[in-house]
Design a protein around this motif. Structure first.
Motif, PDB file in Angstrom:
ATOM      1  N   SER A   1       0.821  -1.199   0.000  1.00 38.42           N
ATOM      2  CA  SER A   1       0.000   0.000   0.000  1.00 38.42           C
ATOM      3  C   SER A   1       0.861   1.258   0.000  1.00 38.42           C
ATOM      4  CB  SER A   1      -0.966   0.004   1.178  1.00 38.42           C
ATOM      5  OG  SER A   1      -0.279   0.099   2.391  1.00 38.42           O
ATOM      6  N   GLU A   2       2.008   1.223   0.676  1.00 40.38           N
ATOM      7  CA  GLU A   2       2.907   2.360   0.668  1.00 40.38           C
ATOM      8  C   GLU A   2       3.515   2.548  -0.720  1.00 40.38           C
ATOM      9  OE1 GLU A   2       5.798   1.829   3.727  1.00 40.38           O
ATOM     10  OE2 GLU A   2       4.341   2.130   5.323  1.00 40.38           O
ATOM     11  N   ALA A   3       3.820   1.447  -1.400  1.00 39.58           N
ATOM     12  CA  ALA A   3       4.379   1.529  -2.744  1.00 39.58           C
ATOM     13  C   ALA A   3       3.361   2.115  -3.715  1.00 39.58           C
ATOM     14  CB  ALA A   3       4.827   0.150  -3.215  1.00 39.58           C
ATOM     15  N   GLY A   4       2.082   1.801  -3.516  1.00 36.16           N
ATOM     16  CA  GLY A   4       1.021   2.325  -4.358  1.00 36.16           C
ATOM     17  C   GLY A   4       0.802   3.807  -4.159  1.00 36.16           C
ATOM     18  N   VAL A   5       1.024   4.280  -2.943  1.00 37.51           N
ATOM     19  CA  VAL A   5       0.841   5.702  -2.625  1.00 37.51           C
ATOM     20  C   VAL A   5       1.974   6.521  -3.240  1.00 37.51           C
ATOM     21  CG1 VAL A   5       0.840   7.383  -0.742  1.00 37.51           C
ATOM     22  CG2 VAL A   5      -0.456   5.274  -0.538  1.00 37.51           C
ATOM     23  N   GLU A   6       3.188   5.959  -3.266  1.00 40.98           N
ATOM     24  CA  GLU A   6       4.339   6.688  -3.769  1.00 40.98           C
ATOM     25  C   GLU A   6       4.300   6.885  -5.282  1.00 40.98           C
ATOM     26  OE1 GLU A   6       7.802   4.645  -2.413  1.00 40.98           O
ATOM     27  OE2 GLU A   6       7.338   4.983  -0.308  1.00 40.98           O
ATOM     28  N   LYS A   7       3.600   6.048  -5.999  1.00 42.68           N
ATOM     29  CA  LYS A   7       3.567   6.124  -7.461  1.00 42.68           C
ATOM     30  C   LYS A   7       2.874   7.343  -7.978  1.00 42.68           C
ATOM     31  CE  LYS A   7       4.033   1.281  -8.493  1.00 42.68           C
ATOM     32  NZ  LYS A   7       3.485   0.132  -9.108  1.00 42.68           N
TER      33      LYS A   7
END
Length: 73
Positions: A67-73
């Motif tokens: 979920s953190e990786a998805g937010v950073e995109k």
């Protein structure tokens, strides 16, 4: 009869996954027993409970990272 060498466990020197097992054992009130008598002293129910919690925590950490990786995109 030969005596088994007791190896002192230093929690700060353990790998993160191994440390997680000890932390969960502590949360369940089993750490003293594990430190004194080893993992073999636990019942299958106790070890299964620790394993189940480890599995859930790994899943939780994986979901948080995704979920953190998805937010950073």
């Amino acid at each position: 009869m030969s005596q088994k060498k007791e190896k002192k466990i230093v929690l700060s020197e353990l790998e993160p996954e191994e440390r997680l097992k000890y932390e969960i054992a502590e949360e369940l009130g089993l750490l003293d027993q594990v430190m004194e008598k080893g993992w073999k002293s636990l019942s299958s129910r106790e070890t299964g409970r620790i394993g189940g919690i480890v599995k859930n925590r790994r899943k939780m950490f994986k979901n948080c990272e995704q979920s953190e990786a998805g937010v950073e995109k």
